[in-house]
Design a protein around this motif. Structure first.
Motif, PDB file in Angstrom:
ATOM      1  N   ALA A 122       3.584  42.936  -4.290  1.00 54.82           N
ATOM      2  CA  ALA A 122       3.084  43.606  -2.930  1.00 54.82           C
ATOM      3  C   ALA A 122       3.204  45.152  -3.020  1.00 54.82           C
ATOM      4  O   ALA A 122       2.744  45.729  -2.177  1.00 54.82           O
ATOM      5  N   LEU A 123       3.772  45.665  -4.302  1.00 50.49           N
ATOM      6  CA  LEU A 123       4.084  47.051  -4.451  1.00 50.49           C
ATOM      7  C   LEU A 123       2.990  47.464  -5.443  1.00 50.49           C
ATOM      8  O   LEU A 123       3.440  48.625  -6.057  1.00 50.49           O
ATOM      9  N   GLN A 124       2.033  46.750  -5.506  1.00 48.64           N
ATOM     10  CA  GLN A 124       1.116  47.615  -6.774  1.00 48.64           C
ATOM     11  C   GLN A 124       0.535  48.735  -6.470  1.00 48.64           C
ATOM     12  O   GLN A 124       0.310  48.963  -5.131  1.00 48.64           O
ATOM     13  N   GLY A 125       0.752  49.738  -7.343  1.00 42.66           N
ATOM     14  CA  GLY A 125       0.578  51.112  -7.342  1.00 42.66           C
ATOM     15  C   GLY A 125       1.498  51.955  -7.142  1.00 42.66           C
ATOM     16  O   GLY A 125       1.585  53.088  -7.234  1.00 42.66           O
ATOM     17  N   ALA A 126       2.974  51.374  -6.699  1.00 43.94           N
ATOM     18  CA  ALA A 126       4.032  52.418  -6.442  1.00 43.94           C
ATOM     19  C   ALA A 126       4.565  52.766  -7.726  1.00 43.94           C
ATOM     20  O   ALA A 126       4.223  52.007  -8.967  1.00 43.94           O
ATOM     21  N   ALA A 127       5.248  53.468  -7.879  1.00 42.87           N
ATOM     22  CA  ALA A 127       6.115  53.811  -9.417  1.00 42.87           C
ATOM     23  C   ALA A 127       6.824  52.825  -9.741  1.00 42.87           C
ATOM     24  O   ALA A 127       7.424  51.823  -9.233  1.00 42.87           O
ATOM     25  N   PRO A 128       7.066  52.817 -11.036  1.00 43.12           N
ATOM     26  CA  PRO A 128       7.417  51.609 -11.755  1.00 43.12           C
ATOM     27  C   PRO A 128       8.859  51.464 -11.600  1.00 43.12           C
ATOM     28  O   PRO A 128       9.376  50.231 -11.302  1.00 43.12           O
ATOM     29  N   ILE A 129       9.729  52.469 -11.183  1.00 39.31           N
ATOM     30  CA  ILE A 129      11.184  52.357 -10.986  1.00 39.31           C
ATOM     31  C   ILE A 129      11.191  51.743  -9.510  1.00 39.31           C
ATOM     32  O   ILE A 129      12.124  50.953  -9.478  1.00 39.31           O
ATOM     33  N   VAL A 130      10.399  52.213  -8.603  1.00 33.96           N
ATOM     34  CA  VAL A 130      10.314  51.505  -7.393  1.00 33.96           C
ATOM     35  C   VAL A 130      10.113  49.958  -7.321  1.00 33.96           C
ATOM     36  O   VAL A 130      10.691  49.312  -6.749  1.00 33.96           O
ATOM     37  N   VAL A 131       9.267  49.582  -8.013  1.00 31.18           N
ATOM     38  CA  VAL A 131       8.828  48.308  -8.254  1.00 31.18           C
ATOM     39  C   VAL A 131       9.980  47.465  -8.841  1.00 31.18           C
ATOM     40  O   VAL A 131      10.466  46.168  -8.522  1.00 31.18           O
ATOM     41  N   GLN A 132      10.675  48.028  -9.792  1.00 36.33           N
ATOM     42  CA  GLN A 132      11.615  47.274 -10.563  1.00 36.33           C
ATOM     43  C   GLN A 132      13.056  47.146  -9.856  1.00 36.33           C
ATOM     44  O   GLN A 132      13.650  46.115  -9.691  1.00 36.33           O
ATOM     45  N   ILE A 133      13.079  48.157  -8.938  1.00 34.22           N
ATOM     46  CA  ILE A 133      14.273  47.921  -8.029  1.00 34.22           C
ATOM     47  C   ILE A 133      13.986  47.014  -6.882  1.00 34.22           C
ATOM     48  O   ILE A 133      15.036  46.290  -6.651  1.00 34.22           O
ATOM     49  N   ALA A 134      12.777  47.093  -6.416  1.00 31.91           N
ATOM     50  CA  ALA A 134      12.412  45.945  -5.502  1.00 31.91           C
ATOM     51  C   ALA A 134      12.637  44.545  -5.801  1.00 31.91           C
ATOM     52  O   ALA A 134      12.844  43.765  -5.359  1.00 31.91           O
ATOM     53  N   MET A 135      12.250  44.419  -7.355  1.00 38.59           N
ATOM     54  CA  MET A 135      12.071  43.161  -7.943  1.00 38.59           C
ATOM     55  C   MET A 135      13.561  42.648  -7.842  1.00 38.59           C
ATOM     56  O   MET A 135      14.071  41.530  -7.807  1.00 38.59           O
ATOM     57  N   VAL A 136      14.437  43.543  -8.409  1.00 40.71           N
ATOM     58  CA  VAL A 136      15.962  43.267  -8.417  1.00 40.71           C
ATOM     59  C   VAL A 136      16.571  42.753  -7.244  1.00 40.71           C
ATOM     60  O   VAL A 136      17.089  41.600  -7.003  1.00 40.71           O
ATOM     61  N   ILE A 137      15.990  43.600  -6.135  1.00 39.63           N
ATOM     62  CA  ILE A 137      16.720  43.339  -4.864  1.00 39.63           C
ATOM     63  C   ILE A 137      16.100  41.829  -4.293  1.00 39.63           C
ATOM     64  O   ILE A 137      16.791  41.113  -3.744  1.00 39.63           O
ATOM     65  N   ALA A 138      14.863  41.755  -4.578  1.00 36.66           N
ATOM     66  CA  ALA A 138      14.163  40.449  -3.955  1.00 36.66           C
ATOM     67  C   ALA A 138      14.610  39.186  -4.787  1.00 36.66           C
ATOM     68  O   ALA A 138      14.827  38.250  -4.338  1.00 36.66           O
TER      69      ALA A 138
END
Length: 368
Positions: A122-138
């Motif tokens: 869902a966050l394709q194109g966002a900064a990698p750090i943002v995606v990684q944090i979102a993955m941890v939270i999810a």
């Protein structure tokens, strides 16, 4: 005469000859020796089966050691496999403080993996750090809510948490298969259905100088944090009181329902984090390979470690090493790769059988 007595007191008494020493530390000694004896007994029985298969048990033990710890490559393979085992073992060990037997870590791992993958896509194109944090939270939220469901069923509907958590594993597997083969399927995955890749930039790298991913650090931090939470906080004390006697906990005013739901969420969060790590550090996508049995092996790790979060670390490394040696046993001895699963089953039986020995060995009781 007084001088002789003082000289004897100055020398002291050897711990082995001191009944008070066994009274003070007998239980701790049991917690180490009995699981070790169960493990050795399981290895001996497994060696007997291998001998019947026409192989030398000594060769078996050698290749198991060599495949698990004999080389730096083996160590890295072992540590990589130990990372999810630490987290899924915590999924069983934390609720055990409340007297609950949760065996649904595999389901929480799968839901955590699906949640983390969905967040990344869902966050394709966002900064990698943002995606990684979102993955941890999810992943944490997905796995946490999944095990909380078992806790809620136990607290509010009287459903046995062992049965419900196990059945939820199969529901999680069905959800994974449906989404991977349907709405989330990558059209390019023809032979083996899977989701789209989360992207190389969003993957979690390895610890510098090794091939071991950062999931190992996640697991170590989670185990230490769980130990501190359970044994060095008022929350952990309240959980252990409720686990020892629910009625007494209610009498002193503890909110047992809240404790159950909170601990179950934390337990599921650990397993969900393991699923996120498998996606972000190993697979790069969600597919059927995630159902590798880490959640079920984590149950064995937790029981062998006597539900102690710190003891889970060396036990997970040991079981990770046994799992890592399966390929070498297949190549050198011609044993099926799944033979290590047979060994794990034998270990589990021995660990459960040895539970009756705690507190009954006269040597460790000392004399009053």
């Amino acid at each position: 005469m007084t001088a002789e007595v003082e000289s004897v007191e100055a020398v002291g008494v050897a711990p082995a000859a001191d009944p008070g020493f066994l009274q003070r530390y007998g239980a701790s000694i049991e917690y180490v020796l009995i699981p070790c004896a169960a493990l050795l007994g399981a290895l001996a029985v497994f060696g007997g089966f291998v001998a019947l298969y026409g192989k030398n048990p000594l060769d078996l033990y050698f290749y198991m050691y060599y495949g698990a710890f004999g080389t730096w490559f083996s160590w890295q393979n072992t540590l990589t496999r130990a990372a999810p085992l630490i987290l899924t073992a915590l999924c069983t060990a934390l609720p055990a403080q409340l007297g609950m037997v949760i065996i649904g870590g595999e389901g929480a791992l799968l839901i955590g993996a699906l949640s983390a993958t969905s967040a990344a896509l869902a966050l394709q194109g966002a900064a990698p750090i943002v995606v990684q944090i979102a993955m941890v939270i999810a992943g944490v939220i997905g796995g946490g809510l999944w095990i909380t469901l078992s806790g809620g069923l136990r607290q509010y509907r009287g459903v046995n948490e062992t049965i419900s958590s196990l059945l939820l594993v199969y529901i999680a597997l069905a959800i994974l298969n449906h989404l991977v083969e349907g709405p989330l399927r990558d059209p390019a995955s023809l032979n083996k259905p899977s989701t789209r890749e989360i992207g190389a930039a969003n993957m979690i790298g390895t610890i510098p100088g090794t091939d071991v991913h950062w999931g190992l650090v996640f697991g170590l931090v989670a185990a230490v944090a769980a130990y501190v939470l359970i044994y060095h906080t008022t929350f952990g004390f309240a959980a252990r009181v409720a686990g020892g006697n629910v009625r007494a906990a209610k009498i002193v005013g503890l909110n047992v329902g809240r404790l159950i739901l909170t601990v179950c969420f934390l337990a599921g969060a650990c397993a969900g984090l393991a699923g996120m790590i498998e996606v972000a550090a190993v697979q790069g996508r969600t597919n059927a390979n995630l159902a590798a049995g880490y959640g079920f092996t984590g149950i064995l790790v937790a029981f062998l470690a006597r539900q102690n979060p710190l003891a889970i670390i060396p036990v997970a490394i040991l079981l990770g090493g046994i799992s890592a040696s399966g390929g070498l046993l297949q190549r050198r001895l011609g044993l099926p790769d799944a033979s290590v699963l047979v060994l794990q089953g034998i270990i589990f039986v021995f660990v459960l059988a040895s539970d009756a020995l705690y507190g009954r060995i006269g040597l460790f009781k000392g004399k009053s």
